[in-house]
Design a protein around this motif. Structure first.
Motif, PDB file in Angstrom:
ATOM      1  N   THR A   1     -35.254  30.251 -75.465  1.00  0.00           N
ATOM      2  CA  THR A   1     -34.485  29.964 -76.791  1.00  0.00           C
ATOM      3  C   THR A   1     -34.793  28.538 -77.386  1.00  0.00           C
ATOM      4  OG1 THR A   1     -32.733  28.627 -75.123  1.00  0.00           O
ATOM      5  CG2 THR A   1     -32.580  30.964 -75.232  1.00  0.00           C
ATOM      6  N   LYS A   2     -34.196  28.730 -78.443  1.00  0.00           N
ATOM      7  CA  LYS A   2     -34.260  27.327 -79.526  1.00  0.00           C
ATOM      8  C   LYS A   2     -35.687  27.087 -79.982  1.00  0.00           C
ATOM      9  CE  LYS A   2     -29.888  25.916 -77.815  1.00  0.00           C
ATOM     10  NZ  LYS A   2     -29.295  24.670 -76.935  1.00  0.00           N
ATOM     11  N   GLY A   3     -36.802  27.990 -79.822  1.00  0.00           N
ATOM     12  CA  GLY A   3     -37.928  27.849 -80.221  1.00  0.00           C
ATOM     13  C   GLY A   3     -38.976  27.481 -79.084  1.00  0.00           C
ATOM     14  N   SER A   4     -38.146  27.196 -77.776  1.00  0.00           N
ATOM     15  CA  SER A   4     -38.951  26.708 -76.746  1.00  0.00           C
ATOM     16  C   SER A   4     -39.868  27.933 -75.999  1.00  0.00           C
ATOM     17  CB  SER A   4     -37.962  26.269 -75.475  1.00  0.00           C
ATOM     18  OG  SER A   4     -38.573  25.629 -74.410  1.00  0.00           O
ATOM     19  N   VAL A   5     -40.663  27.597 -75.452  1.00  0.00           N
ATOM     20  CA  VAL A   5     -41.839  28.368 -74.460  1.00  0.00           C
ATOM     21  C   VAL A   5     -41.585  28.430 -73.089  1.00  0.00           C
ATOM     22  CG1 VAL A   5     -43.580  28.387 -76.290  1.00  0.00           C
ATOM     23  CG2 VAL A   5     -43.449  26.719 -74.465  1.00  0.00           C
ATOM     24  N   TRP A   6     -41.852  29.588 -72.436  1.00  0.00           N
ATOM     25  CA  TRP A   6     -41.402  29.649 -71.075  1.00  0.00           C
ATOM     26  C   TRP A   6     -41.909  28.548 -70.251  1.00  0.00           C
ATOM     27  CZ3 TRP A   6     -44.843  30.265 -67.270  1.00  0.00           C
ATOM     28  CH2 TRP A   6     -46.065  30.917 -67.385  1.00  0.00           C
ATOM     29  N   TYR A   7     -43.277  28.079 -70.544  1.00  0.00           N
ATOM     30  CA  TYR A   7     -44.166  27.475 -69.669  1.00  0.00           C
ATOM     31  C   TYR A   7     -43.842  25.830 -69.924  1.00  0.00           C
ATOM     32  CZ  TYR A   7     -46.982  27.519 -73.866  1.00  0.00           C
ATOM     33  OH  TYR A   7     -47.450  27.677 -75.397  1.00  0.00           O
ATOM     34  N   TYR A   8     -42.858  25.326 -70.817  1.00  0.00           N
ATOM     35  CA  TYR A   8     -42.604  24.007 -71.076  1.00  0.00           C
ATOM     36  C   TYR A   8     -41.126  23.706 -71.139  1.00  0.00           C
ATOM     37  CZ  TYR A   8     -43.576  19.134 -72.374  1.00  0.00           C
ATOM     38  OH  TYR A   8     -43.805  17.781 -72.331  1.00  0.00           O
ATOM     39  N   GLN A   9     -40.573  22.720 -70.306  1.00  0.00           N
ATOM     40  CA  GLN A   9     -39.047  22.413 -70.319  1.00  0.00           C
ATOM     41  C   GLN A   9     -39.038  20.966 -70.227  1.00  0.00           C
ATOM     42  OE1 GLN A   9     -36.492  24.267 -71.424  1.00  0.00           O
ATOM     43  NE2 GLN A   9     -38.195  26.009 -71.927  1.00  0.00           N
ATOM     44  N   TYR A  10     -38.384  20.456 -71.125  1.00  0.00           N
ATOM     45  CA  TYR A  10     -37.824  18.701 -70.841  1.00  0.00           C
ATOM     46  C   TYR A  10     -39.011  17.999 -70.138  1.00  0.00           C
ATOM     47  CZ  TYR A  10     -32.845  20.000 -71.896  1.00  0.00           C
ATOM     48  OH  TYR A  10     -31.641  20.339 -72.393  1.00  0.00           O
ATOM     49  N   GLN A  11     -40.497  18.227 -70.741  1.00  0.00           N
ATOM     50  CA  GLN A  11     -41.244  17.185 -70.612  1.00  0.00           C
ATOM     51  C   GLN A  11     -42.067  17.668 -69.190  1.00  0.00           C
ATOM     52  OE1 GLN A  11     -42.027  14.332 -73.086  1.00  0.00           O
ATOM     53  NE2 GLN A  11     -40.875  15.778 -74.051  1.00  0.00           N
ATOM     54  N   TRP A  12     -41.695  18.921 -68.684  1.00  0.00           N
ATOM     55  CA  TRP A  12     -42.413  19.518 -67.427  1.00  0.00           C
ATOM     56  C   TRP A  12     -43.182  20.674 -67.820  1.00  0.00           C
ATOM     57  CZ3 TRP A  12     -42.239  17.068 -62.688  1.00  0.00           C
ATOM     58  CH2 TRP A  12     -41.607  15.855 -62.554  1.00  0.00           C
ATOM     59  N   TRP A  13     -44.121  20.940 -67.088  1.00  0.00           N
ATOM     60  CA  TRP A  13     -45.059  22.192 -67.408  1.00  0.00           C
ATOM     61  C   TRP A  13     -44.516  23.167 -66.319  1.00  0.00           C
ATOM     62  CZ3 TRP A  13     -47.704  22.947 -71.578  1.00  0.00           C
ATOM     63  CH2 TRP A  13     -48.339  21.775 -72.314  1.00  0.00           C
ATOM     64  N   LEU A  14     -44.596  24.412 -66.507  1.00  0.00           N
ATOM     65  CA  LEU A  14     -44.401  25.497 -65.664  1.00  0.00           C
ATOM     66  C   LEU A  14     -45.506  26.256 -65.461  1.00  0.00           C
ATOM     67  CD1 LEU A  14     -41.433  24.398 -66.503  1.00  0.00           C
ATOM     68  CD2 LEU A  14     -40.627  26.725 -66.186  1.00  0.00           C
ATOM     69  N   PRO A  15     -46.500  26.248 -64.505  1.00  0.00           N
ATOM     70  CA  PRO A  15     -47.616  26.978 -64.496  1.00  0.00           C
ATOM     71  C   PRO A  15     -47.391  28.533 -64.210  1.00  0.00           C
ATOM     72  CG  PRO A  15     -47.288  25.927 -62.541  1.00  0.00           C
ATOM     73  CD  PRO A  15     -46.144  25.391 -63.317  1.00  0.00           C
ATOM     74  N   THR A  16     -46.223  28.986 -63.486  1.00  0.00           N
ATOM     75  CA  THR A  16     -45.937  30.168 -63.363  1.00  0.00           C
ATOM     76  C   THR A  16     -44.472  30.469 -63.642  1.00  0.00           C
ATOM     77  OG1 THR A  16     -45.245  30.122 -61.119  1.00  0.00           O
ATOM     78  CG2 THR A  16     -47.624  30.436 -61.470  1.00  0.00           C
ATOM     79  N   GLN A  17     -43.856  31.703 -63.522  1.00  0.00           N
ATOM     80  CA  GLN A  17     -42.383  31.818 -63.909  1.00  0.00           C
ATOM     81  C   GLN A  17     -41.863  31.997 -62.313  1.00  0.00           C
ATOM     82  OE1 GLN A  17     -41.288  34.253 -67.172  1.00  0.00           O
ATOM     83  NE2 GLN A  17     -43.338  34.608 -67.749  1.00  0.00           N
ATOM     84  N   THR A  18     -42.329  31.641 -61.258  1.00  0.00           N
ATOM     85  CA  THR A  18     -41.619  31.557 -59.741  1.00  0.00           C
ATOM     86  C   THR A  18     -40.998  30.553 -59.550  1.00  0.00           C
ATOM     87  OG1 THR A  18     -44.210  31.096 -59.075  1.00  0.00           O
ATOM     88  CG2 THR A  18     -43.548  33.359 -59.509  1.00  0.00           C
ATOM     89  N   GLY A  19     -40.856  29.522 -60.187  1.00  0.00           N
ATOM     90  CA  GLY A  19     -40.078  28.310 -59.892  1.00  0.00           C
ATOM     91  C   GLY A  19     -40.757  26.997 -59.643  1.00  0.00           C
ATOM     92  N   ASP A  20     -42.215  27.283 -59.637  1.00  0.00           N
ATOM     93  CA  ASP A  20     -43.064  25.900 -59.641  1.00  0.00           C
ATOM     94  C   ASP A  20     -43.457  25.174 -60.902  1.00  0.00           C
ATOM     95  OD1 ASP A  20     -44.479  27.828 -60.552  1.00  0.00           O
ATOM     96  OD2 ASP A  20     -46.301  27.369 -59.457  1.00  0.00           O
TER      97      ASP A  20
END
Length: 370
Positions: free
Chosen positions: A307-326
């Motif tokens: 939401t709000k222009g964000s991407v699934w793989y980056y939130q609040y200065q942390w990277w998300l390599p997969t969509q499984t919680g890591d």
């Protein structure tokens, strides 16, 4: 003619270094791109650890793979790490070190710059400041703290926009151009002046663009919120001592006198202490019974959100390599704090270069394997 051109180049270079010895161009010319020894090059503030130290126990017979299976190819595990310029690699599962090895004359006491892993740590401090009611919320416009940016039409930019890299600031993320924005922030000697010149190129909250200027703006917001306390002292108070770090650390500055911490990069620490940052978030912001930063902040920082222009793989200065919680912190040259909560797993990789490895694939593959 060739000798003449070479002579001209040498003379011009000497003139530049002589006349601009204190500026970013000279620093760039002398240091020439990010390097694993950059903690020795810039002024810094010391981060002291406390009297108690948390030590990860080491398994007698650690569990780690002999081989890596990546992109339909098989590689010897340790040889692959060494070939791809790794200097430190730790695997910690269930609070126990399963694997720890160092290369290239490094050991557990060796300082390695965080580079952009500091972005994730800066995010933790923003969460702490909200917990401490020094910052009201992520929805505040940053001009509440940096009013001088009103002249540059920053009233619509919120703290959350900076956290999600959706601010729309005009910033060129290039370390190769000595006159570019990233070089100005990394090698320059006046971050406050550089921030004052920042402009917007797009409407906030519409598009993700990873640029270090966002995190340095977060740093100035934090400094203003802290008022009489410096950022390094806040890190020491809120994270370094409570997490019972083994070693002191430091945070590089733009200048020695009245310097500002380079919050987009440049915390200088050891591998095991970086692992404790991972452990804090693995345990939802709790450290051995004490809530260091709110569980809600950790959840918001590491969840998949578009939401709000964000991407699934980056939130609040942390990277998300997969969509499984890591999730993970990441820095140039291949510095990583990887966390897989489902497997109760932390992996630290520090390097003098990225090498030719796909570290996202390697870390997520190891995460699944454990």
């Amino acid at each position: 003619m060739k000798k003449f051109n070479q002579l001209n180049f040498i003379v011009i270079t000497i003139l530049i270094l002589t006349t601009l010895s204190s500026c970013k161009v000279a620093r760039f010319a002398v240091y020439n791109f990010a390097d694993i020894n950059d903690h020795k090059k810039f002024p810094a503030r010391n981060i002291e650890n406390g009297t108690t130290k948390f030590i990860f126990p080491t398994a007698e017979k650690g569990k780690f793979p002999k081989e890596l299976h990546l992109k339909d190819k098989t590689y010897p595990f340790e040889q692959y790490l060494e070939d791809n310029k790794t200097v430190a690699f730790l695997v910690i599962k269930n609070d126990t070190i399963q694997y720890e090895k160092y290369w290239d004359d490094h050991d557990s006491t060796s300082i390695v710059p965080s580079f952009s892993m500091a972005k994730s740590i800066t995010s933790i401090l923003i969460g702490c400041a909200i917990d401490d009611k020094l910052i009201k919320s992520v929805n505040e416009p940053i001009t509440n703290y940096i009013p001088e940016l009103k002249e540059n039409v920053f009233e619509k930019v919120t703290i959350e926009h900076l956290l999600q890299m959706t601010s729309g600031i005009d910033f060129k993320e290039s370390y190769w151009n000595p006159f570019g924005d990233a070089a100005t922030f990394y090698y320059g000697t006046n971050l406050r002046k550089a921030i004052d010149k920042m402009k917007l190129k797009a409407e906030p909250g519409k598009k993700f663009e990873y640029v270090s200027g966002n995190t340095q703006l977060l740093g100035l917001v934090l400094e203003r919120a802290l008022k009489d306390k410096i950022i390094t002292s806040y890190l020491e108070e809120k994270i370094w001592k409570p997490l019972e770090m083994e070693f002191d650390a430091s945070w590089s500055l733009d200048r020695k006198k009245d310097g500002l911490e380079k919050t987009f990069c440049c915390i200088n620490a050891r591998a095991r202490d970086y692992a404790k940052i991972g452990r804090l978030y693995l345990n939802k912001g709790n450290w051995n019974g004490k809530q260091i930063v709110s569980e809600d902040w950790v959840k918001q920082s590491t969840k998949v959100d578009t939401t709000k222009g964000s991407v699934w793989y980056y939130q609040y200065q942390w990277w998300l390599p997969t969509q499984t919680g890591d999730f993970m912190a990441q820095g140039i040259l291949g510095q990583y704090i990887y966390v897989n909560p489902e497997k109760n797993l932390i992996i630290i990789r520090l390097g003098k270069k990225e090498g030719k490895a796909d570290w996202w694939e390697l870390l997520s593959t190891l995460g699944k394997a454990y």
